[in-house]
Design a protein around this motif. Structure first.
Motif, PDB file in Angstrom:
ATOM      1  N   ASP A 413       0.795  -1.232   0.000  1.00 26.95           N
ATOM      2  CA  ASP A 413       0.000   0.000   0.000  1.00 26.95           C
ATOM      3  C   ASP A 413       0.824   1.276   0.000  1.00 26.95           C
ATOM      4  N   PHE A 414       2.162   1.149   0.123  1.00 20.89           N
ATOM      5  CA  PHE A 414       2.999   2.338   0.213  1.00 20.89           C
ATOM      6  C   PHE A 414       4.047   2.323  -0.899  1.00 20.89           C
ATOM      7  N   ALA A 415       4.447   3.538  -1.309  1.00 20.69           N
ATOM      8  CA  ALA A 415       5.412   3.649  -2.410  1.00 20.69           C
ATOM      9  C   ALA A 415       6.796   3.176  -2.006  1.00 20.69           C
ATOM     10  N   GLY A 416       7.165   3.334  -0.739  1.00 23.67           N
ATOM     11  CA  GLY A 416       8.475   2.889  -0.255  1.00 23.67           C
ATOM     12  C   GLY A 416       8.366   2.405   1.164  1.00 23.67           C
ATOM     13  N   ASP A 417       8.959   1.262   1.450  1.00 17.68           N
ATOM     14  CA  ASP A 417       8.918   0.696   2.804  1.00 17.68           C
ATOM     15  C   ASP A 417      10.099   1.239   3.586  1.00 17.68           C
ATOM     16  N   GLN A 418       9.836   2.204   4.475  1.00 14.80           N
ATOM     17  CA  GLN A 418      10.911   2.828   5.237  1.00 14.80           C
ATOM     18  C   GLN A 418      11.640   1.828   6.131  1.00 14.80           C
ATOM     19  N   ALA A 419      10.918   0.828   6.632  1.00 15.26           N
ATOM     20  CA  ALA A 419      11.520  -0.127   7.563  1.00 15.26           C
ATOM     21  C   ALA A 419      12.497  -1.071   6.867  1.00 15.26           C
ATOM     22  N   THR A 420      12.413  -1.193   5.541  1.00 11.04           N
ATOM     23  CA  THR A 420      13.339  -2.072   4.822  1.00 11.04           C
ATOM     24  C   THR A 420      14.239  -1.267   3.887  1.00 11.04           C
ATOM     25  N   LEU A 440      19.953   5.166  -9.495  1.00 10.79           N
ATOM     26  CA  LEU A 440      19.902   3.719  -9.731  1.00 10.79           C
ATOM     27  C   LEU A 440      18.455   3.251  -9.872  1.00 10.79           C
ATOM     28  N   PRO A 441      18.221   2.178 -10.624  1.00 19.09           N
ATOM     29  CA  PRO A 441      16.857   1.654 -10.776  1.00 19.09           C
ATOM     30  C   PRO A 441      16.271   1.244  -9.419  1.00 19.09           C
ATOM     31  N   HIS A 442      14.967   1.453  -9.265  1.00 16.26           N
ATOM     32  CA  HIS A 442      14.183   1.053  -8.094  1.00 16.26           C
ATOM     33  C   HIS A 442      14.471   1.897  -6.852  1.00 16.26           C
ATOM     34  N   VAL A 443      15.272   2.936  -6.976  1.00 16.66           N
ATOM     35  CA  VAL A 443      15.490   3.837  -5.844  1.00 16.66           C
ATOM     36  C   VAL A 443      14.427   4.925  -5.897  1.00 16.66           C
ATOM     37  N   ALA A 444      13.587   4.970  -4.845  1.00 17.00           N
ATOM     38  CA  ALA A 444      12.487   5.932  -4.826  1.00 17.00           C
ATOM     39  C   ALA A 444      12.908   7.272  -4.253  1.00 17.00           C
ATOM     40  N   ARG A 445      13.792   7.244  -3.259  1.00 13.79           N
ATOM     41  CA  ARG A 445      14.146   8.492  -2.579  1.00 13.79           C
ATOM     42  C   ARG A 445      15.453   8.300  -1.824  1.00 13.79           C
ATOM     43  N   VAL A 446      16.268   9.358  -1.773  1.00 13.04           N
ATOM     44  CA  VAL A 446      17.520   9.330  -1.031  1.00 13.04           C
ATOM     45  C   VAL A 446      17.550  10.536  -0.099  1.00 13.04           C
ATOM     46  N   THR A 447      17.812  10.287   1.174  1.00 13.42           N
ATOM     47  CA  THR A 447      17.954  11.374   2.146  1.00 13.42           C
ATOM     48  C   THR A 447      19.315  11.255   2.815  1.00 13.42           C
ATOM     49  N   GLU A 448      19.788  12.380   3.350  1.00 12.83           N
ATOM     50  CA  GLU A 448      21.126  12.395   3.941  1.00 12.83           C
ATOM     51  C   GLU A 448      21.092  13.107   5.286  1.00 12.83           C
ATOM     52  N   THR A 454      30.681  11.875   9.635  1.00 14.02           N
ATOM     53  CA  THR A 454      29.971  10.656   9.229  1.00 14.02           C
ATOM     54  C   THR A 454      28.625  11.038   8.631  1.00 14.02           C
ATOM     55  N   HIS A 455      28.335  10.479   7.469  1.00 11.99           N
ATOM     56  CA  HIS A 455      27.095  10.794   6.760  1.00 11.99           C
ATOM     57  C   HIS A 455      26.265   9.510   6.626  1.00 11.99           C
ATOM     58  N   LEU A 456      24.977   9.628   6.881  1.00 12.02           N
ATOM     59  CA  LEU A 456      24.051   8.508   6.711  1.00 12.02           C
ATOM     60  C   LEU A 456      23.167   8.800   5.511  1.00 12.02           C
ATOM     61  N   VAL A 457      23.331   8.003   4.471  1.00 12.04           N
ATOM     62  CA  VAL A 457      22.536   8.140   3.257  1.00 12.04           C
ATOM     63  C   VAL A 457      21.478   7.036   3.273  1.00 12.04           C
ATOM     64  N   THR A 458      20.219   7.417   3.459  1.00 13.50           N
ATOM     65  CA  THR A 458      19.120   6.450   3.517  1.00 13.50           C
ATOM     66  C   THR A 458      18.496   6.309   2.146  1.00 13.50           C
ATOM     67  N   VAL A 459      18.398   5.067   1.683  1.00  8.37           N
ATOM     68  CA  VAL A 459      17.927   4.769   0.329  1.00  8.37           C
ATOM     69  C   VAL A 459      16.587   4.046   0.430  1.00  8.37           C
ATOM     70  N   SER A 460      15.511   4.709   0.044  1.00  9.97           N
ATOM     71  CA  SER A 460      14.180   4.089   0.022  1.00  9.97           C
ATOM     72  C   SER A 460      13.943   3.497  -1.359  1.00  9.97           C
ATOM     73  N   THR A 461      13.420   2.278  -1.389  1.00 12.58           N
ATOM     74  CA  THR A 461      13.188   1.598  -2.664  1.00 12.58           C
ATOM     75  C   THR A 461      11.758   1.066  -2.708  1.00 12.58           C
ATOM     76  N   ASP A 462      11.374   0.609  -3.885  1.00 16.85           N
ATOM     77  CA  ASP A 462      10.066  -0.027  -4.042  1.00 16.85           C
ATOM     78  C   ASP A 462      10.201  -1.549  -4.074  1.00 16.85           C
ATOM     79  N   LEU A 463      11.337  -2.054  -3.537  1.00 18.73           N
ATOM     80  CA  LEU A 463      11.618  -3.490  -3.575  1.00 18.73           C
ATOM     81  C   LEU A 463      11.395  -4.123  -2.211  1.00 18.73           C
ATOM     82  N   ALA A 464      10.941  -5.372  -2.224  1.00 16.60           N
ATOM     83  CA  ALA A 464      10.833  -6.127  -0.973  1.00 16.60           C
ATOM     84  C   ALA A 464      12.225  -6.365  -0.408  1.00 16.60           C
ATOM     85  N   GLY A 465      12.338  -6.304   0.921  1.00 17.00           N
ATOM     86  CA  GLY A 465      13.640  -6.336   1.564  1.00 17.00           C
ATOM     87  C   GLY A 465      14.488  -7.545   1.251  1.00 17.00           C
ATOM     88  N   HIS A 466      13.872  -8.741   1.054  1.00 16.07           N
ATOM     89  CA  HIS A 466      14.632  -9.966   0.834  1.00 16.07           C
ATOM     90  C   HIS A 466      14.601 -10.428  -0.614  1.00 16.07           C
TER      91      HIS A 466
END
Length: 708
Positions: A413-420, A440-448, A454-466
């Motif tokens: 139901d969501f465009a990107g699963d934040q937990a995965t 990159l393909p399937h990357v919905a959003r990138v935040t920093e 130290t930088h944390l780059v969070t990559v949200s995707t539309d892919l199942a985690g496994h």
């Protein structure tokens, strides 16, 4: 040595029983604390890039998201005044909670990825406690958080998902499943023992050994849990294997004792001979099982190491109980071991089973009869060719489980699963890396987010985690060149799976080599033959491969999914390794049972055909009865609601039955017939070595009658 030990036990039998009761009480007192010391999870590879990066994320950035609250409006949109106000209040309370970190909500950010496609549900994402390492009790941090925040109101409903919630749900469900499996296995095992022995008293003795093994191992796990990480899933192996080996070892001892007393042997001699002969078999059997389980210590996952801790402990304690407690009980009971005999049972039962002898004789005459079961086992093993491996996620839970339902909704139901999402930890200047990842393909959003250098780059995707695609994305990100003077590590659900599979894969040859080497050495010392260990390795591997192939056919391909109530899923990598080592150890258990009798007859001058035929006739009843009872203990886990627990129980149970019925009953006699006089072959230097260091009974200690 065993004869002297047995005589001592016989003389001090009552003292041994008193000390055993005291020891049992102490073990129970210590073992009660085991559940509070054990942890969930344990599937991540220690020292891997994803694990090291995950620690940095936890330490510097409050942890990766592992808790998602799905807030749904009872009517209308989640943006309506009442649902929005209710959701905002929950998010604000979470942000003030000292055990919850990095809280992000839809109402705070207006991020469309945190709002469902139909607009009725929104997310609150956070990190709670220690994730999959939190206390597994109801008072754990995740449990307290859910009790505090997951409540419906007149405006909204709240459901919880995410890794921490799924892990807690799995641990809780495993505890319930374990209780159900035990409530089925223990009474059924006792009933089958009574039917097998024909005596109530004799049937309860194996349960006594099993109880000591289980409580002793719980005490061991309780102590180890204070020193190192131990997985809660080790409890499953402890109960199943403790009861199973208690039955195996006690059955061997009681059957031998009853056979001797039936021939008029006095109690003292019967106890001494039982320990000297059946006890020697138990020692070798325990050594081979421990050797197989020790291979699990090679892997850098405390889930697998925990199975080794539990398995080695339960085998050693069961063997010790069989060699100490059982002789004392038999010495005190004497002929009263036959008390409580069933009306239809014979006055005395022999351990000989003519059916197994006739079957062995038929196979020895026509060894080509083995082609049919050989073809069957190869066909059963064939699904391994298309096996896909993964790690547990929410799909191991029933579809109706709240944690599973919430996590499934996040995917659909969501465009990107934040937990995965994936996280790239960059030390130094990230340069254009975030932008490159965003393309990159399937990357919905990138935040920093930045903390110091130290930088944390969070990559949200539309892919199942496994999914395979998510694992491929991890490889693509890791393949990107790091900015000059910087280092990059990637973590997240898919990254941990990639690292876990790699950690197991690179160490698998070493584990297999250890199993093969120890098996060759132990069986050579036991038999003086090099052909016997090689034959045992080939046949045991065939039987276990057939069982694993059947599990792939069921749990990955989805056959019987509606009957067993699971969702088809890639085969659990760690559980597959654990199942192989455990099933291999148990198959060696029966290998030693059978080979010991065949070797004794061969050493007494019998030819190969006579030794195998009479050996199987003598051990067939014991092996088939023990295997049937052991299978009951494992098959009881088929009632579980967690699919990898079903996988473990059904796989081990099937492996035991295949080994006892097809391998021991048909393929071993066929292989021995084809080997002929070469069945006991060893190079001359090795034979001289065996004559000097081989573990054989002294001539003065030869048994008066059969060893089983």
């Amino acid at each position: 040595m065993l004869a002297s030990f047995a005589s001592l036990i016989h003389r001090r039998a009552k003292l041994v029983l008193i000390l055993s009761v005291v020891a049992l009480a102490c073990l129970g007192a210590v073992g009660v604390g085991a559940f509070g010391q054990l942890k969930g999870g344990g599937f991540d590879a220690e020292g891997a890039q994803s694990t090291r990066a995950g620690r940095i994320v936890d330490r510097a950035f409050g942890g990766a998201p592992n808790l998602v609250l799905l807030v749904k409006a009872r009517s209308g949109s989640i943006d309506d005044a009442a649902p929005a106000a209710a959701g905002t209040r929950i998010a604000d309370r979470l942000a003030k909670d000292p055990d919850v970190h990095d809280v992000t909500s839809y109402w705070q950010t207006r991020n469309p990825e945190l709002r469902s496609k139909d607009g009725a549900t929104a997310e609150i994402v956070a990190h709670v406690g220690k994730g999959d390492n939190e206390d597994n009790s109801e008072n754990g941090l995740v449990g307290r958080t859910l009790d505090t925040y997951v409540h419906d109101t007149s405006a909204i409903t709240v459901r919880a998902g995410g890794e921490a919630v799924v892990n807690r749900a799995v641990s809780t469900q495993v505890g319930k499943d374990l209780g159900l499996a035990e409530s089925i296995a223990v009474p059924l095992t006792l009933l089958l023992l009574v039917l097998a022995f024909g005596s109530v008293v004799a049937a309860t003795l194996p349960l006594a050994v099993g109880l000591v093994a289980i409580l002793g191992t719980f005490a061991e796990l309780s102590i180890l849990g204070r020193i190192t990480d131990v997985s809660i899933y080790a409890v499953n192996l402890t109960t199943a294997l403790g009861l199973a080996l208690g039955v195996d070892y006690a059955l061997l001892m009681v059957a031998r004792f009853r056979e001797l007393t039936a021939q008029g042997t006095d109690t003292r001699t019967a106890v001494t001979t039982t320990v000297r002969t059946a006890g020697r078999t138990i020692l070798f059997s325990a050594a081979t099982v421990i050797a197989a389980l020790a291979a699990l210590l090679i892997f850098p996952l405390y889930f697998l190491r925990s199975f080794a801790y539990a398995g080695i402990g339960v085998v050693a304690i069961a063997a010790a109980a069989a060699l100490v407690l059982m002789p004392a009980l038999l010495a005190v009971l004497g002929h009263r071991v036959e008390a409580g005999r069933l009306p239809w049972s014979k006055k005395r039962q022999s351990s000989a089973a003519p059916f197994w002898g006739r079957l062995a004789g038929a196979v020895m005459r026509r060894p080509l009869m083995a082609l049919a079961p050989l073809a069957l086992l190869l066909a059963m093993a064939s699904p391994l060719l298309h096996a896909v491996f993964g790690t547990p996620d929410q799909e191991v839970l029933p579809a109706a489980a709240p944690a599973r339902a919430a996590s499934d909704q996040l995917r659909t139901d969501f465009a990107g699963d934040q937990a995965t999402s994936l996280q790239a930890v960059v030390h130094g200047d990230p340069g254009r890396l975030p932008a490159t990842i965003g393309n990159l393909p399937h990357v919905a959003r990138v935040t920093e987010v930045t903390k110091g250098d130290t930088h944390l780059v969070t990559v949200s995707t539309d892919l199942a985690g496994h999914s395979s695609a998510a694992q491929h994305l991890v490889g693509e990100i890791r393949a990107l060149p790091a900015p000059h003077g910087s280092s990059v590590m990637v973590t997240g659900d898919a990254a941990r799976l990639v690292d876990t599979k790699h950690a197991i894969g690179v160490r698998l040859p070493y584990a297999a080599g250890l199993v093969v080497l120890t098996t060759l050495i132990l069986l050579f010392l036991f038999t003086g033959s090099l052909a016997q260990p090689v034959r045992a390795l080939i046949l045991n591997a065939l039987g276990i491969s057939a069982s694993l192939g059947a599990m792939v056919w069921i749990f990955q391909d989805g056959h019987f999914a509606s009957v067993l109530g699971f969702t088809p899923h890639p085969v659990d990598t760690a559980m597959t390794v654990a199942l192989f080592c455990i099933a291999f150890g148990l198959s060696m258990d029966y290998e030693v049972f059978l080979t010991s009798r065949i070797k004794e007859l061969h050493d007494d001058g019998a030819g190969t055909v006579e030794a195998v035929t009479n050996g199987l006739a003598r051990t067939g009843r014991i092996v088939s009865t023990a295997a049937g009872l052991l299978a009951v203990s494992f098959f009881a886990f088929g009632t579980a609601s967690v699919s990898f627990l079903q996988f473990f129980g059904l796989g081990c149970g099937l492996a035991v039955l295949i080994d006892a019925l097809l391998i021991r009953g048909i393929l071993v006699p066929a292989a021995m017939r084809l080997l002929g006089r070469h069945a006991w072959w060893a190079p001359r230097p090795l034979r001289r070595l065996h004559d000097r260091v081989g573990l054989t009974e002294a001539e003065s200690e030869r048994p008066l009658v059969s060893t089983h």
